[in-house]
Design a protein around this motif. Structure first.
Motif, PDB file in Angstrom:
ATOM      1  N   ASN A  98      -2.116   4.106  10.002  1.00 39.19           N
ATOM      2  CA  ASN A  98      -1.799   2.732   9.620  1.00 39.19           C
ATOM      3  C   ASN A  98      -2.799   1.742  10.130  1.00 39.19           C
ATOM      4  O   ASN A  98      -2.824   1.341  11.067  1.00 39.19           O
ATOM      5  CB  ASN A  98      -0.260   2.236  10.203  1.00 39.19           C
ATOM      6  CG  ASN A  98       0.737   2.984   9.569  1.00 39.19           C
ATOM      7  OD1 ASN A  98       1.332   2.650   8.785  1.00 39.19           O
ATOM      8  ND2 ASN A  98       1.005   4.062  10.667  1.00 39.19           N
ATOM      9  N   SER A 138       4.401   9.092   4.359  1.00 38.48           N
ATOM     10  CA  SER A 138       3.883   8.657   3.311  1.00 38.48           C
ATOM     11  C   SER A 138       4.725   7.285   2.765  1.00 38.48           C
ATOM     12  O   SER A 138       6.076   7.370   3.167  1.00 38.48           O
ATOM     13  CB  SER A 138       3.283   9.430   2.341  1.00 38.48           C
ATOM     14  OG  SER A 138       4.601   9.953   1.497  1.00 38.48           O
ATOM     15  N   TRP A 166       0.832  -1.251  -0.109  1.00 38.16           N
ATOM     16  CA  TRP A 166      -0.119  -0.094  -0.059  1.00 38.16           C
ATOM     17  C   TRP A 166       0.710   1.218   0.003  1.00 38.16           C
ATOM     18  O   TRP A 166       1.883   1.364   0.918  1.00 38.16           O
ATOM     19  CB  TRP A 166      -0.763  -0.151   1.300  1.00 38.16           C
ATOM     20  CG  TRP A 166      -1.779   1.104   1.292  1.00 38.16           C
ATOM     21  CD1 TRP A 166      -2.350   1.869   0.395  1.00 38.16           C
ATOM     22  CD2 TRP A 166      -1.940   1.640   2.687  1.00 38.16           C
ATOM     23  NE1 TRP A 166      -3.427   2.891   1.160  1.00 38.16           N
ATOM     24  CE2 TRP A 166      -3.037   2.772   2.403  1.00 38.16           C
ATOM     25  CE3 TRP A 166      -1.800   1.387   4.121  1.00 38.16           C
ATOM     26  CZ2 TRP A 166      -3.501   3.695   3.387  1.00 38.16           C
ATOM     27  CZ3 TRP A 166      -2.245   2.205   4.830  1.00 38.16           C
ATOM     28  CH2 TRP A 166      -3.111   3.254   4.853  1.00 38.16           C
ATOM     29  N   HIS A 167       0.613   2.224  -0.767  1.00 43.83           N
ATOM     30  CA  HIS A 167       1.118   3.304  -0.836  1.00 43.83           C
ATOM     31  C   HIS A 167       0.589   4.374   0.145  1.00 43.83           C
ATOM     32  O   HIS A 167      -0.397   5.058  -0.205  1.00 43.83           O
ATOM     33  CB  HIS A 167       1.264   4.189  -2.277  1.00 43.83           C
ATOM     34  CG  HIS A 167       1.882   5.442  -2.374  1.00 43.83           C
ATOM     35  ND1 HIS A 167       2.512   5.868  -3.407  1.00 43.83           N
ATOM     36  CD2 HIS A 167       2.174   6.513  -1.489  1.00 43.83           C
ATOM     37  CE1 HIS A 167       3.228   6.994  -3.335  1.00 43.83           C
ATOM     38  NE2 HIS A 167       3.121   7.351  -1.948  1.00 43.83           N
ATOM     39  N   LYS A 168       0.667   4.297   1.367  1.00 39.02           N
ATOM     40  CA  LYS A 168       0.065   5.068   2.271  1.00 39.02           C
ATOM     41  C   LYS A 168       0.070   6.761   2.278  1.00 39.02           C
ATOM     42  O   LYS A 168       1.285   7.109   2.075  1.00 39.02           O
ATOM     43  CB  LYS A 168       0.705   4.896   3.670  1.00 39.02           C
ATOM     44  CG  LYS A 168      -0.172   5.603   4.905  1.00 39.02           C
ATOM     45  CD  LYS A 168       0.480   5.145   6.274  1.00 39.02           C
ATOM     46  CE  LYS A 168       1.234   6.199   6.673  1.00 39.02           C
ATOM     47  NZ  LYS A 168       0.674   7.591   6.645  1.00 39.02           N
ATOM     48  N   GLN A 218      -8.400   1.770   6.378  1.00 35.94           N
ATOM     49  CA  GLN A 218      -8.082   3.112   5.552  1.00 35.94           C
ATOM     50  C   GLN A 218      -7.772   2.562   4.039  1.00 35.94           C
ATOM     51  O   GLN A 218      -7.659   3.804   3.250  1.00 35.94           O
ATOM     52  CB  GLN A 218      -7.016   3.750   6.313  1.00 35.94           C
ATOM     53  CG  GLN A 218      -6.988   4.057   7.852  1.00 35.94           C
ATOM     54  CD  GLN A 218      -8.305   5.275   7.608  1.00 35.94           C
ATOM     55  OE1 GLN A 218      -8.183   6.398   6.969  1.00 35.94           O
ATOM     56  NE2 GLN A 218      -9.129   5.037   8.449  1.00 35.94           N
ATOM     57  N   ILE A 219      -7.461   1.591   3.863  1.00 36.04           N
ATOM     58  CA  ILE A 219      -7.105   1.109   2.241  1.00 36.04           C
ATOM     59  C   ILE A 219      -8.654   1.111   1.641  1.00 36.04           C
ATOM     60  O   ILE A 219      -9.424   0.417   1.770  1.00 36.04           O
ATOM     61  CB  ILE A 219      -6.426  -0.216   2.178  1.00 36.04           C
ATOM     62  CG1 ILE A 219      -5.027  -0.273   2.990  1.00 36.04           C
ATOM     63  CG2 ILE A 219      -6.149  -0.735   0.748  1.00 36.04           C
ATOM     64  CD1 ILE A 219      -4.341  -1.723   3.135  1.00 36.04           C
ATOM     65  N   VAL A 233       4.041   0.771   2.496  1.00 35.40           N
ATOM     66  CA  VAL A 233       3.463  -0.148   3.887  1.00 35.40           C
ATOM     67  C   VAL A 233       3.042  -1.585   3.305  1.00 35.40           C
ATOM     68  O   VAL A 233       2.482  -1.655   2.080  1.00 35.40           O
ATOM     69  CB  VAL A 233       2.427   0.555   4.681  1.00 35.40           C
ATOM     70  CG1 VAL A 233       1.748  -0.443   5.666  1.00 35.40           C
ATOM     71  CG2 VAL A 233       2.769   1.831   5.176  1.00 35.40           C
ATOM     72  N   THR A 252       2.025   8.683  11.024  1.00 37.61           N
ATOM     73  CA  THR A 252       0.691   9.183  10.326  1.00 37.61           C
ATOM     74  C   THR A 252       1.160  10.171   9.407  1.00 37.61           C
ATOM     75  O   THR A 252       0.527  10.355   8.360  1.00 37.61           O
ATOM     76  CB  THR A 252      -0.298   9.772  11.445  1.00 37.61           C
ATOM     77  OG1 THR A 252      -0.699   8.847  12.462  1.00 37.61           O
ATOM     78  CG2 THR A 252      -1.598  10.286  10.757  1.00 37.61           C
ATOM     79  N   TRP A 288      -2.974   0.585  -4.194  1.00 35.81           N
ATOM     80  CA  TRP A 288      -2.344  -0.817  -3.496  1.00 35.81           C
ATOM     81  C   TRP A 288      -2.431  -1.857  -4.279  1.00 35.81           C
ATOM     82  O   TRP A 288      -3.273  -1.799  -5.371  1.00 35.81           O
ATOM     83  CB  TRP A 288      -3.325  -1.277  -2.127  1.00 35.81           C
ATOM     84  CG  TRP A 288      -4.653  -1.802  -2.442  1.00 35.81           C
ATOM     85  CD1 TRP A 288      -5.784  -1.051  -2.693  1.00 35.81           C
ATOM     86  CD2 TRP A 288      -4.962  -3.145  -2.964  1.00 35.81           C
ATOM     87  NE1 TRP A 288      -6.782  -2.049  -2.837  1.00 35.81           N
ATOM     88  CE2 TRP A 288      -6.400  -3.278  -3.002  1.00 35.81           C
ATOM     89  CE3 TRP A 288      -4.517  -4.560  -2.837  1.00 35.81           C
ATOM     90  CZ2 TRP A 288      -7.130  -4.206  -3.486  1.00 35.81           C
ATOM     91  CZ3 TRP A 288      -4.850  -5.473  -3.189  1.00 35.81           C
ATOM     92  CH2 TRP A 288      -6.405  -5.622  -3.296  1.00 35.81           C
TER      93      TRP A 288
END
Length: 225
Positions: free
Chosen positions: A79, A114, A71-73, A83-84, A117, A111, A216
């Motif tokens: 985390n 970026s 995932w590219h947060k 949230q995905i 993850v 938080t 993601w």
């Protein structure tokens, strides 16, 4: 539909084929069952007698293998698996609801940060990123509020865990191993640097590459950390 209305989809499929209840669950979890033309992959979903239930051509009776999510947060997002945005999947692999069950967060970020993850159900990936954490590199790009002085750069590199180099006057590339949440920001602050943004772009041999912010994808079989 109320909870008591209709019957469980697994029960309906088992009676329709016929097959065992466990086999019906595997067909459903594998995304091979449609209800009124729409794929439903939750065995506990309830269906009414008048609804059309169909097993898709080519259905395979097999266990769903564990998956790893990359995932590219985005910055400012916690985390958390919820949230995905599932709709932002990149790649051609089919999404199944079971892929979200028992996922373990392996590489958290602050938080405010970026970047890449990793979540996984796969014990091999979990073991790799846990037991080999002291040997796996994490690469970050750090944007700063001011130009990087020689003294600040030297202060960062005085810690043997850090390898910091300039990308531009106000940008650093930092590589470190066995990261902890808050570690990088604290090290920059101690070196007299004010961080505007930090982004993780690589874990081990795996780059974030073309994964868009908020998007993601699944880890593919050939990819290794």
């Amino acid at each position: 539909m109320s909870e008591g209305e209709g019957i469980r989809l697994a029960k309906r499929v088992a009676a329709m084929l016929p097959c065992s209840r466990r086999e019906a669950e595997l067909y459903i979890e594998g995304g091979w069952v449609q209800v009124d033309g729409q794929t439903v992959d939750v065995p506990a979903a309830r269906v009414r007698p008048e609804q059309a239930v169909q097993l898709q051509p080519g259905a395979r009776l097999e266990e769903i293998p564990p998956v790893t999510l990359l995932w590219h947060k985005p910055a400012g997002v916690a985390n958390a698996l919820d949230q995905i945005d599932i709709g932002k999947q990149q790649g051609e692999d089919r999404f199944l609801s079971k892929h979200l069950q028992q996922q373990r967060l392996l590489t958290p970020l602050e938080t405010e940060a970026s970047g890449l993850v990793v979540y996984s159900q796969d014990y091999r990936v979990i073991r790799k990123l846990s037991e080999d954490a002291s040997r796996i590199e994490h690469e970050f790009i750090i944007d700063l509020a001011e130009a990087v002085s020689e003294a600040s750069l030297a202060a960062l590199n005085s810690d043997p865990k850090f390898k910091a180099s300039r990308q531009s006057e106000q940008r650093l590339r930092v590589v470190l191993k066995q990261t902890e949440v808050g570690q990088l920001g604290a090290a920059c602050a101690a070196a007299g640097l004010k961080v505007r943004a930090q982004r993780r772009i690589r874990i081990g041999r795996l780059p974030m590459a073309s994964l868009n912010p908020g998007a993601w994808r699944y880890l593919t079989a050939p990819e290794k950390f």
